[in-house]
Design a protein around this motif. Sequence first.
Motif, PDB file in Angstrom:
ATOM      1  N   GLY A 275       4.852  -0.063 -29.224  1.00  0.00           N
ATOM      2  CA  GLY A 275       5.087  -0.236 -27.793  1.00  0.00           C
ATOM      3  C   GLY A 275       5.223  -1.707 -27.435  1.00  0.00           C
TER       4      GLY A 275
ATOM      5  N   VAL B 197      -7.088  -3.812 -32.913  1.00  0.00           N
ATOM      6  CA  VAL B 197      -6.320  -2.613 -33.180  1.00  0.00           C
ATOM      7  C   VAL B 197      -5.329  -2.799 -34.335  1.00  0.00           C
TER       8      VAL B 197
ATOM      9  N   PRO C 131      10.411   4.804 -28.276  1.00  0.00           N
ATOM     10  CA  PRO C 131       9.431   5.794 -28.689  1.00  0.00           C
ATOM     11  C   PRO C 131      10.059   7.181 -28.827  1.00  0.00           C
TER      12      PRO C 131
ATOM     13  N   GLY D 228      -1.250   4.301 -23.852  1.00  0.00           N
ATOM     14  CA  GLY D 228      -1.629   4.631 -25.222  1.00  0.00           C
ATOM     15  C   GLY D 228      -2.895   3.937 -25.674  1.00  0.00           C
TER      16      GLY D 228
ATOM     17  N   GLU E 281       9.858  -1.001 -29.089  1.00  0.00           N
ATOM     18  CA  GLU E 281      10.697  -0.098 -29.857  1.00  0.00           C
ATOM     19  C   GLU E 281      10.877   1.204 -29.095  1.00  0.00           C
TER      20      GLU E 281
ATOM     21  N   GLU F 118       5.519  11.678 -27.490  1.00  0.00           N
ATOM     22  CA  GLU F 118       4.253  11.130 -26.994  1.00  0.00           C
ATOM     23  C   GLU F 118       4.090   9.640 -27.280  1.00  0.00           C
TER      24      GLU F 118
ATOM     25  N   ARG G 241      -6.352   7.597 -35.153  1.00  0.00           N
ATOM     26  CA  ARG G 241      -6.580   6.252 -34.596  1.00  0.00           C
ATOM     27  C   ARG G 241      -5.633   5.263 -35.268  1.00  0.00           C
TER      28      ARG G 241
ATOM     29  N   TYR H 277      -7.705   4.822 -25.234  1.00  0.00           N
ATOM     30  CA  TYR H 277      -8.808   5.043 -26.193  1.00  0.00           C
ATOM     31  C   TYR H 277      -9.483   3.721 -26.553  1.00  0.00           C
ATOM     32  N   SER H 278      -8.685   2.736 -26.966  1.00  0.00           N
ATOM     33  CA  SER H 278      -9.268   1.459 -27.377  1.00  0.00           C
ATOM     34  C   SER H 278      -9.949   0.761 -26.218  1.00  0.00           C
TER      35      SER H 278
ATOM     36  N   ARG I 260       1.319   3.180 -32.769  1.00  0.00           N
ATOM     37  CA  ARG I 260       2.005   3.395 -31.502  1.00  0.00           C
ATOM     38  C   ARG I 260       1.837   2.191 -30.576  1.00  0.00           C
ATOM     39  N   GLU I 261       0.628   1.658 -30.541  1.00  0.00           N
ATOM     40  CA  GLU I 261       0.400   0.527 -29.647  1.00  0.00           C
ATOM     41  C   GLU I 261       1.233  -0.682 -30.078  1.00  0.00           C
TER      42      GLU I 261
ATOM     43  N   ILE J 146       5.126   2.266 -21.782  1.00  0.00           N
ATOM     44  CA  ILE J 146       5.401   3.650 -22.141  1.00  0.00           C
ATOM     45  C   ILE J 146       4.083   4.406 -22.196  1.00  0.00           C
ATOM     46  N   PRO J 147       3.941   5.440 -21.380  1.00  0.00           N
ATOM     47  CA  PRO J 147       2.649   6.132 -21.358  1.00  0.00           C
ATOM     48  C   PRO J 147       2.493   7.085 -22.546  1.00  0.00           C
ATOM     49  N   ALA J 148       1.240   7.438 -22.842  1.00  0.00           N
ATOM     50  CA  ALA J 148       0.982   8.437 -23.886  1.00  0.00           C
ATOM     51  C   ALA J 148       0.874   9.811 -23.234  1.00  0.00           C
TER      52      ALA J 148
END
Lengths: 470, 586
Positions: free
Chosen positions: B346, B303, B352, A277, B350, B355, B336, A280-281, B342-343, A269-271
């Motif tokens: 994903g 993360v 979403p 997503g 789940e 965004e 962050r 950034y990391s 979110r990560e 799933i893209p941001a």
Amino acid sequence: MKEYNLKEYIGVNEIKGPLLIIRNIHNVGYNEMVEVVDEYGNSRIGMILESGKGYAVVQVLGGTTGLSLGNSKIRFIEKPLLMGVSEEMLGRVFNGLGQPIDNLPSPSYEEELDVNGLAINPTARVYPENNIETGISSIDIMNTLVRGQKLPIFSGSGLPHDMVASQITRQAKVKGESFCIIFAAMGVKYDTARFFIDSFEQSGVLERVAIFLSLADSPSIERILTPRMALTLAEHLAFKKNIHVLVIMTDMSNYCEALRELSSIRGEIPARKGYPGYLYSDLASLYERAGLIRGINGSITQIPILTMPNDDITHPIPDLTGYITEGQIVQDRELHSKGIYPPIAVLPSLSRLMKDNIGKNKSREDHPSVSSQLFASYARVKDVRALASIVGEEELSEIDRLYLKFGDAFEQKFLKQDYYERRTFEQGLDLGWKILSILPKEELIRVKEEELKKYYKNQAENIKDEVPIK
Amino acid sequence: MPELAGKIFKINGPVVELENIPPSLRMFDMVRVGDILLIGEVVKLNNEHAFVQVYEDTTSLKPGDPVYTEGVPLFVELGPGLLTNIYDGIQRPLEEIKEKEGFFISRGVSVPALNRSKKWHFHPLVKKDNEVKEGQIIGEVDETSTIKHKIMIPPGINGILKNIIHEGDYSIDEKIALIKTENSETGIFMYQKWPVRKRRPYKEKTPVEEPLITGQRVIDTLFPVAKGGCVAVPGPFGAGKTVVQHQLAKWSDAEIVIFIGCGERGNEMTDVLLSFPKLIDPHTGKPLLERTVLIANTSNMPVAAREASIYTGITIAEYYRDMGYDVALMADSTSRWAEALREMSGRLEEMPLEEGFPAYLPARLAEFYERAGKVKTLSDTLGSVSVIASISPPGGDFSEPVTTHTKRFIRCFWALDKDLAYSRHFPSISWIDSYSEYVDDLKEWWHKNIDSSWLAFRNIIIDLLGKEQRLLQVVKLVGSDVLPESEKLILEICNVFKNAFLQQSAFDETDAFSSAKKQFLMLKSIIYFYTKSESIVKKGVSVNEIRNLPVYQELMRMKSKYSENQLDQFDKLIEKIDADMKELGV
Ligand SMILES: Nc1ncnc2c1ncn2[C@@H]1O[C@H](COP(=O)(O)OP(=O)(O)OP(=O)(O)O)[C@@H](O)[C@H]1O
Ligand SMILES: [Mg+2]
């Protein structure tokens, strides 16, 4: 690369872009290395992206062109992706996967390191404290570069970011100390690579440069590895060999596109704008590999270059980069079309490490105030220009007209400089004062009164006349 | 060896799926993954499979590897030794990890959060055989030269104090008291454990009424925050979020500061770590680090631990609040944290929402901000947790999910403006888009402690800034020359206010911090200058003439010219305004 105890299979179940899905295997380690050999014996490396009971998803860094379902040979190496490194790699040219392509024998390696690196413990870092005089005023005076900093160039297609980067490397040679350059090209054309190599050669540093080339015609997946190779070598040289390393990585936008491609093939799933997503990391895992470590003499300074799609600084690539790096040097199309080199838009540019690394004993005592005043006054120019375009210059107040003059002088005399011109801090600051002196003293409230007394040019009339007004 | 929690079925980044799980495995149980015992937490249970988020890099884990459960949820250790320490997101002490492992953070390191061998001088406050209650303070330890660490009875324990140790030096592993509860006996130590995702109990929330004085003029005077309040600080990259938070960590009058570097730069944590021991707290005269706990889960650290770091931080904040302290917690950056959420979401596949963020994002935000506030503690003292949270909106666009949801749970909003930052007007807190709903709660404090005209003066300047906005619309089209002098004066006064008052350099020794008193005097001088100018402009003096008065320059430079111990200069400044205006001959 050394031989390990290998477990081999023949045949894969699915090939999707750069991904292989392999079933009915033993349980393999996540994120470990894989060697994939096609029916002609050509080998590529890959990494395990997902490991499940009896299956694995592998990303093939060398691309999957030429691989077949039935005849591909898979070897699980049971180690994370390792890379041999040594100082001998300086002066050499490698492809994006770290293999030499300069027809010279393989260098010997001093150690093998995991290309993913490890996070530096924040308690082990040293806060960067030596500025680098690049000789470029819009950088030195306005957005000072500091050794150990990660300072990207945000550019647009067709703008001279390569020239700026190479002018910095040419002029910023750290005197008397051991230094080297690592150059990583991702998805750029051969011409770009050639330009850099020529310019290294011209400034006589080529034997201190290690070059990693993953050019536009290599599989895009390879770009995911290239910067990691470059940074792994950089860490070896900086932290084991006490060398000051400058890493230039271009073009980070191509790197990010490769990540997006991979993510979309995996159905994630893209941001924003299709980028994953975790962009950034992921970028942070590269950019944070810069800096200094307590008790070690070497350092890693990064100058990543990226082109902003549609010159849009809010695009995820520059946006996320800016959120990670310690500032940015932004290039501007309008300045470029006015014929100003380097076309550095100073207002959106920033060096976060500047504050502690300028002033008395670092550059000159008036540096903090001069730069702050130049920012404030030049920001005002933008408003005055907008007004002038509506009401006409004649209708402007006297002070606004002086701001227009100041603005033009700032761009034409201060920002603009020759590709071979090297200005010292001293010269840059003096020039700054000369231009600030176009404005009345009373306007200059960000500089200290003592500094005004010392540096404000009362012969201001003279230069006002020499500044060309359009 | 702890109990088996299953075997790895699949590894996908920081999320590991388990099979063969025992029926007793619970949500949020802490687990140890693989032979190197990486720390993880159960985040989803589904069809005989468990999903674990792992707080360390999962490279080389294999399906079939064993996973063990600790049988308790993820917790932190709370006791003396927290202050001056720097931890990662799951409270591992980074200094000690460095001593053990070197410059780089490797995996599977196990170091207790609180030092076991260090002796603390314990001073008992309660006699044996007394009845004691949960939260009660039974002793004290000088944790640093400024902070007395109150040793409290952990929540849930009530009874008779059967025994308490004499004053003396003890390590935290030594039992200091024994309590006879209803049906058993419980030993008390100088530290307690607390699950991070659960808020610590208190008696009740109480209204906020005292400002957190930050020393930042635009904040204290225009958009103040209360002790126990919540602020969001959104802004694009480079707008100054971190510097604002550092300034507050340095100069605010909180007694305890918790600074969480959540997914941000390593060097910024190093900066704090190296500079705080050298900086002197203006309120106590002691090094700032002595009141500070740092949590550093930088952008390149795992993360999942980033997601946990916020909870680790707020639990420590609540603990000091329970001792009766005013605690300020800075979280840089909550975006962050949300992205980590979110990560994980994903990877758990789940559904979403906006965004890519999971549907429970607002609930998690609410839970977090709800842990701030001013409270009556279990031991009937007052304590507070103020939260100052930065937000990093993609593209600097405040309409994105994290900013919009956060706005529902905070009462103070410092919107950082890109254009102000571009012209190096710092702090770049926009006087147009920012707000504080605490002004009404706090005006009494200002009136009682500083001056009874505070609110009136503040309103005059707010009103002028509003008028300026409208005038600038006109100026944009026709220039300022056509405006009548009285309106030009408004523009000029706003210009003075912005440059002489709002703009405040974090890096100028004198300017970095302004006391409430100094802020008021500066404000008063500008308002005085305005009212005087207004009356002479009516008599035909031009704004240009006023600008050229020497006192104008004096006003512009008062912030760095008059230090905190020269506040009497402000009386002279008022005299100078009078004298200079007289010079103009009206
Ligand atoms: N109060 C201030 N005084 C002087 N300079 C400031 C101030 N606030 C910010 N700056 C300048 O702006 C730069 C960027 O600020 P900061 O690092 O706080 O931005 P940020 O909003 O946290 O960005 P990011 O989201 O990328 O972390 C600083 O390095 C400093 O040069
Ligand atoms: Mg920041």
